[in-house]
Design an enzyme around this catalytic site. Structure first.
Site, short mmCIF file in Angstrom:
data_model
loop_
_atom_site.label_atom_id
_atom_site.label_comp_id
_atom_site.label_asym_id
_atom_site.label_seq_id
_atom_site.Cartn_x
_atom_site.Cartn_y
_atom_site.Cartn_z
N LYS A 1 -26.24 11.80 -34.64
CA LYS A 1 -25.05 11.41 -35.40
C LYS A 1 -24.01 12.53 -35.33
O LYS A 1 -22.83 12.27 -35.05
CB LYS A 1 -25.43 11.13 -36.84
N TYR B 1 -50.01 -0.10 -2.39
CA TYR B 1 -49.66 -1.19 -3.31
C TYR B 1 -50.53 -1.10 -4.55
O TYR B 1 -51.55 -0.40 -4.57
CB TYR B 1 -49.86 -2.55 -2.63
N ARG C 1 -23.35 5.38 -31.69
CA ARG C 1 -24.64 5.71 -31.08
C ARG C 1 -25.02 4.59 -30.13
O ARG C 1 -24.48 3.48 -30.21
CB ARG C 1 -25.72 5.92 -32.14
N MET D 1 -34.01 7.41 -43.22
CA MET D 1 -33.70 8.50 -44.13
C MET D 1 -32.43 8.12 -44.89
O MET D 1 -31.85 7.09 -44.64
CB MET D 1 -33.54 9.79 -43.34
N HIS E 1 -61.97 -5.65 -27.56
CA HIS E 1 -62.25 -6.59 -26.47
C HIS E 1 -61.23 -7.71 -26.43
O HIS E 1 -60.66 -8.03 -25.39
CB HIS E 1 -63.67 -7.15 -26.64
N ARG F 1 -25.24 12.90 -45.05
CA ARG F 1 -25.94 11.94 -44.19
C ARG F 1 -26.94 12.63 -43.29
O ARG F 1 -26.65 13.66 -42.69
CB ARG F 1 -24.93 11.22 -43.28
N SER G 1 -59.65 -0.22 -1.60
CA SER G 1 -59.04 -0.76 -2.82
C SER G 1 -59.82 -0.19 -3.99
O SER G 1 -61.03 -0.37 -4.08
CB SER G 1 -59.09 -2.29 -2.81
N GLY H 1 -32.09 3.51 -41.02
CA GLY H 1 -32.65 3.12 -42.31
C GLY H 1 -33.88 3.92 -42.74
O GLY H 1 -34.52 3.58 -43.72
N CYS I 1 -57.15 -2.59 -7.50
CA CYS I 1 -57.25 -3.96 -7.98
C CYS I 1 -57.86 -4.03 -9.37
O CYS I 1 -58.11 -5.09 -9.90
CB CYS I 1 -58.04 -4.83 -7.00
P1 ADP Z 1 -27.60 5.43 -41.30
O1 ADP Z 1 -27.93 6.47 -40.28
O2 ADP Z 1 -28.79 4.90 -42.01
O3 ADP Z 1 -26.70 4.39 -40.71
P2 ADP Z 1 -25.25 6.71 -42.42
O4 ADP Z 1 -25.29 8.15 -42.74
O5 ADP Z 1 -24.58 6.36 -41.16
O6 ADP Z 1 -26.74 6.18 -42.45
O7 ADP Z 1 -24.50 6.05 -43.63
C1 ADP Z 1 -24.84 4.92 -44.34
C2 ADP Z 1 -23.57 4.13 -44.66
O8 ADP Z 1 -22.61 4.93 -45.35
C3 ADP Z 1 -22.87 3.63 -43.43
O9 ADP Z 1 -22.37 2.35 -43.65
C4 ADP Z 1 -21.76 4.61 -43.23
O10 ADP Z 1 -20.68 4.06 -42.56
C5 ADP Z 1 -21.38 4.95 -44.68
N1 ADP Z 1 -20.80 6.28 -44.75
C6 ADP Z 1 -21.39 7.44 -44.46
N2 ADP Z 1 -20.53 8.48 -44.59
C7 ADP Z 1 -19.36 7.94 -44.97
C8 ADP Z 1 -18.07 8.49 -45.26
N3 ADP Z 1 -17.83 9.79 -45.17
N4 ADP Z 1 -17.09 7.66 -45.60
C9 ADP Z 1 -17.32 6.34 -45.70
N5 ADP Z 1 -18.50 5.75 -45.46
C10 ADP Z 1 -19.52 6.54 -45.08
MG MG Z 2 -25.09 4.79 -39.92
#
Ligand code: ADP
Ligand code: MG
Ligand code: MG
Length: 942
Positions: A32, A888, A345, A112, A468, A101, A800, A110, A868
């Site tokens: 990220k 092969y 990403r 962390m 199995h 984040r 083989s 989802g 084989c």
């Molecule tokens: P994940 O990796 O689980 O997607 P994120 O860190 O990207 O978690 O963030 C979760 C949510 O919060 C996302 O919808 C993201 O766009 C929003 N978000 C994170 N940082 C900001 C920010 N600085 N301003 C506005 N929205 C944010």
């Molecule tokens: Mg995100």
């Protein structure tokens, strides 16, 4: 002093310490962070931020506290952000709010947690209301902070907050969050503070710096949370990478109807379609879209509401896709009409989308064909070739309460059928009753195989991915779920139970080998055919092209310089036809004994076995000759132009005889009841079977040994093969028969048998007055044969590897016993990394193979080498076969497409440096020509 924190505009510094490798950049600042820095550099609007490194996270995990200097660096970076934004953290008049984040090297969606709106306190909230005049926005943001901070940092859980909100809404008679007015959010903040205190015993912190510090620490801690650990285990991501922490200026999507937040994939991640797929919500924040609190709008609608931001967004995302050469998963927020990008990403995708995108992108020249081939995994291909349940149909079934249990997804694909609790019933109902059957057992054994093969799917309540049932199901491409331990099977009463659900024999059930889910009743499936999957066909053709390239393989021992070919194991013409349609270019193993088991033939086979003289045997065999000839004829016809390897009889003869115990029981019953009719014959049969008894039949009289003791059988087989081949040739079919002698341990065995068989071959060709190509070779499945391969190759024209037996004999494990008794323990204890019957053990069995090839080619430089065993369809083993110089691999027809892709992957991965360079040079040369304006002019003039 260690640098723990990098600013949004310090990507160069990160690259420097990472020595220019983008992969190392991602390791240090997380995916990220790297994406955000990269976007910032490219001029994409990203809210100012800083990133605390994964190294800091790892240092924290060791010492259980922030490393020295880290917090000071965070504060310093915060100052820089204040400068960039003109706002001040904790200031009531013009406050800076941030999000905290997590972001590891590999995205773990989802897994962390994120905390938004850090920096809000009672005082700051008041000030913000004054500044914005937007009470709703401020208190909506504040209550989000309290809830996220409580649940993520303080482990309060969500429920206290959800309950508080629900009961407030109920009190007021509100249905949706949108019904909430500004004063309602103010009231909610007070309620949330009470809830927070009730759970933590403390007041919600009014010091913004405390909020930031504790949030940073919480993200570090979440790296080792159960969710994250489980995810990494499943995805095979290392636990020592650590996560980075991104502190990012908030962009507010909840400031009114000119604000919005959303997520989008630059292409459709489910179908692969090139139309962007995304959703957004007006006046909302963060994960409201993902959480589905309100119904989000498709991204394309944004053009009507915010045309300017929409256009900018489309431009940016198109650029991002070009920049990263792949589909992007992006997050954005529009604050009062201004677009902010919050994430980009590489997007996750289904198997179908993976293939379509790879092919499309190669056609768009966004990536090369090689890259396209690399992007699709063998698992993707596997998933695409099995019948599948519709996602929506599965969701519906779950809603309707038909979900039964979840087990291990052992063999992919969807199966619907009627339950039978034993192999015989499953087979009988399938064959005679013409039903679709699902065999349900606690676990399966080798003598259950006929029931499994006859069934559409298999379900067991015990065992794991190497049990199995799992192994056999994969071999035959049967969808299978194993170890669904919630299911209680009562074999006596012939029912299965899970909680309230009881299913009887004959009831319908749906088994999804792709997800491991089991449902009561029928769920509609669709059967994908390879012919219809044009993108997959294109991709596989590219894979074949890559494998067929000359000099893509360095062949130090004189082996092939092209990549691997893929052949198939097929016993019957219909299997051969399927194999060909799946792209096999040869039959690597046709087992002849299956043909002996057919009901009309078995009595003749038994008669042959029981005759005491060679003449008696020959007489019986002569009756079998025409049918065997017909078998081979069909096979040659199906494989017109391609090699067909036919293995001479391999199993011990007792396998063709009735079961000794059952027969004994019959004899005893007849004696007791005084039935004399036919008793004598049965007693004689019993005597003969007893006489054939061996204490370890798999290592006894079988394979080439049997051929030497009773040559009549293989003599008949060779005659049948060559007569069929001759007949086919006369019909204009191109035949390439290769006769394979199983279980050779010493070249002397071949010296004894092979000349006799060659004489028959010559005799038949002389009789039919025709000539065609053929080979005689052997299986390498006994370690001694591998060790003495130089000698063996004096007779054998091809090798083989029978890696099932070779693995058994090299380890000294009997496979069935091992899988039943100790293989799982061995894997759990780390004694074995993987099941050697699934993936070739490179250090042991693999070395033997390598030795055998090198030695064999000393005698016969152009020795044809294949495999084989079941490993021939396993991508990891295929790679090994490529490395050691196999010509092969041969596998089950169902796995041929997977093997074609895996073969190309191996070829690309092990491409000799010279070849790679040559390709790169060519590419560069091309680029120069097309991109040089001078070049263009010259071209035009001409
Ligand atoms: P994940 O990796 O689980 O997607 P994120 O860190 O990207 O978690 O963030 C979760 C949510 O919060 C996302 O919808 C993201 O766009 C929003 N978000 C994170 N940082 C900001 C920010 N600085 N301003 C506005 N929205 C944010
Ligand atoms: Mg995100
Ligand atoms: Mg064998």
């Amino acid at each position: 002093m260690n640098k723990w924190v990098y600013l949004f505009n310090e990507v160069k510094e990160v690259e420097k310490v990472s020595r220019g490798s983008w992969d190392s950049v991602k390791s240090l600042v997380g995916g990220k962070g790297a994406g955000l820095m990269d976007m910032t550099r490219a001029g994409v609007p990203v809210p100012p931020f800083f990133t605390v490194t994964t190294e800091a996270c790892n240092a924290y995990q060791k010492a259980n506290k922030f490393p020295a200097g880290m917090w000071d660096q965070e504060l310093k970076a915060l100052k820089a952000i204040e400068k960039a934004t003109g706002k001040k953290f904790g200031d009531a008049k013009n406050p800076l709010l941030v999000s905290c984040r997590s972001g590891a090297k590999f995205s773990m969606p989802g897994m962390m947690d994120t905390i938004l709106n850090i920096g809000l306190t009672d005082k700051v909230a008041e000030g913000m209301v004054k500044a914005t005049g937007n009470t709703r926005f401020v208190y909506d943001s504040y209550r989000r902070l309290i809830e996220m901070f409580g649940s993520v940092v303080m482990d309060t859980g969500d429920e206290v907050f959800e309950h508080a909100l629900e009961s407030y809404k109920a009190e007021k008679g509100y249905k949706n969050d949108t019904d909430m007015q500004a004063e309602d959010w103010v009231a909610i903040v007070e309620k949330f503070k009470v809830a927070y205190k009730s759970k933590t015993g403390e007041d919600f912190p009014q010091d913004p710096f405390k909020q930031l510090e504790l949030s940073t620490e919480a993200v570090f801690r979440s790296w080792n949370g159960k969710r994250a650990v489980d995810y990494r285990n499943k995805e095979k991501i290392s636990h020592t990478l650590g996560t980075a922490v991104n502190i990012c200026t908030m962009a507010f999507g909840n400031m009114g109807d000119d604000s919005a937040t959303g997520v989008a994939f630059t292409r459709n991640p489910s179908t692969g379609d090139s139309l962007m797929m995304g959703e957004y919500l007006i006046n909302a924040q963060g994960e409201d879209v993902v959480a589905g609190i309100r119904n989000a709008d498709p991204i394309q609608n944004l053009v009507n509401q915010m045309p300017k931001a929409y256009k900018q967004f489309m431009d940016i995302t198109a650029k991002l896709e070009k920049h990263y050469h792949d589909m992007q998963d992006v997050e954005f927020t529009i604050e009062r009409g201004k677009l902010w990008m919050l994430q980009t990403r590489i997007g996750k995708r289904t198997a179908k989308a993976a293939v379509k995108m790879a092919v499309d992108m190669a056609n768009e020249k966004l990536i090369t064909k090689e890259e396209a081939v690399k992007r699709v995994t063998p698992e993707n291909v596997d998933a695409l070739l099995h019948p599948q349940f519709d996602d929506s149909a599965m969701n519906q079934a779950e809603k309707d309460g038909h979900f039964v249990a979840k087990g291990v997804n052992a063999s992919p694909g969807a199966a619907v059928g009627q339950i039978y609790f034993d192999a015989d019933m499953a087979e009988k109902m399938a064959k005679e009753g013409k039903q679709d059957t699902i065999m349900v057992r606690p676990f399966t054994k080798p003598d259950d195989v006929h029931g499994m093969i006859a069934s559409k799917g298999v379900l067991t309540s015990e065992g794991g991915a190497t049990s199995h049932a799992a192994v056999v199901a994969r071999q035959f491409g049967i969808p299978c779920v194993v170890g669904a331990s919630a299911i209680k099977i009562d074999l006596e009463k012939r029912v299965m139970n899970v909680g309230e659900i009881t299913l009887k024999e004959g009831d319908w059930i749906s088994v999804d080998g792709t997800t491991g889910k089991v449902f009561a009743g029928k769920i509609p499936t669709s059967e994908p055919s390879l012919e219809e999957q044009t993108d997959l066909l294109t991709l596989l053709n590219w894979a074949d092209e890559i494998s067929a390239r000359k000099n893509i393989r360095s062949a130090p021992n004189g082996g092939p310089t092209r990549g691997l070919q893929v052949w198939a194991n097929a016993d019957y013409p219909k299997d051969a036809r399927r194999a060909r349609s799946y792209g096999a270019v040869g039959i690597g193993l046709c087992r002849t004994e299956h043909m002996f088991f057919e009901p009309e033939r078995l009595p003749i086979v038994q008669e042959m076995i029981l005759s005491e003289t060679s003449d008696g045997r020959t007489a019986a065999l002569n009756k079998l000759l025409p049918t065997q000839r017909k078998d081979f004829d069909g096979l040659f016809e199906a494989m017109d132009g391609y090699p067909v390897i036919i293995r001479l009889i391999d199993p011990p003869l007792h396998e063709f005889m009735p079961d000794e115990e059952a027969l004994l029981e019959e004899v005893i019953t007849m004696r007791v009841k005084g039935q004399t009719d036919g008793l004598k014959a049965k007693e004689d049969l019993l005597e003969s079977i007893k006489g054939m008894h061996e204490s370890n039949p798999m290592m006894g009289l079988r394979g080439v040994r049997l051929s030497i003791v009773m040559p009549e059988i293989v003599e008949m087989q060779v005659r049948a093969i060559f007569e069929a081949a001759a007949d086919c040739t006369l019909r204009g079919i191109v035949v390439k028969p290769e006769v394979m002698i199983p279980l050779t341990g010493t070249v002397k065995e071949l010296e004894w048998i092979q000349p006799r068989l060659l004489r028959i071959a010559s005799a038949v060709m002389a009789e039919k007055k025709i000539k065609f190509e053929y080979k005689f070779g052997t299986m390498i499945e006994i370690p001694r044969a591998a060790v003495t391969a130089q000698e063996v190759a004096k007779q054998a024209e091809f090798f083989s590897f029978g890696t099932n037996d070779l693995t058994q004999m090299t380890y000294g494990y009997s496979r069935d016993d091992a899988e039943r008794n100790f293989l799982i323990t061995y894997q759990e204890q780390g004694i074995l990394g993987t099941n050697p019957f699934q993936t070739i053990d490179r250090e042991g069995v693999g070395k033997l193979m390598q030795w055998a090839i090198d030695e064999g080619r000393k005698t016969r430089p152009n020795l044809e080498v294949g495999i084989c065993g079941e490993h021939g369809g396993d991508p990891n083993s295929i790679e090994w076969c490529h490395m050691i110089g196999n010509n092969y691999v041969s596998c089950s027809p169902f796995r041929v497409p997977i093997a074609r892709l895996a073969a190309a992957h191996a070829a690309l991965k092990h491409q000799p440096v010279v070849a790679k360079k040559a390709v790169a040079k060519k590419a560069v040369a091309k680029k120069v020509v097309t991109s040089s304006p001078k070049g263009k002019k010259v071209a035009k003039k001409k």
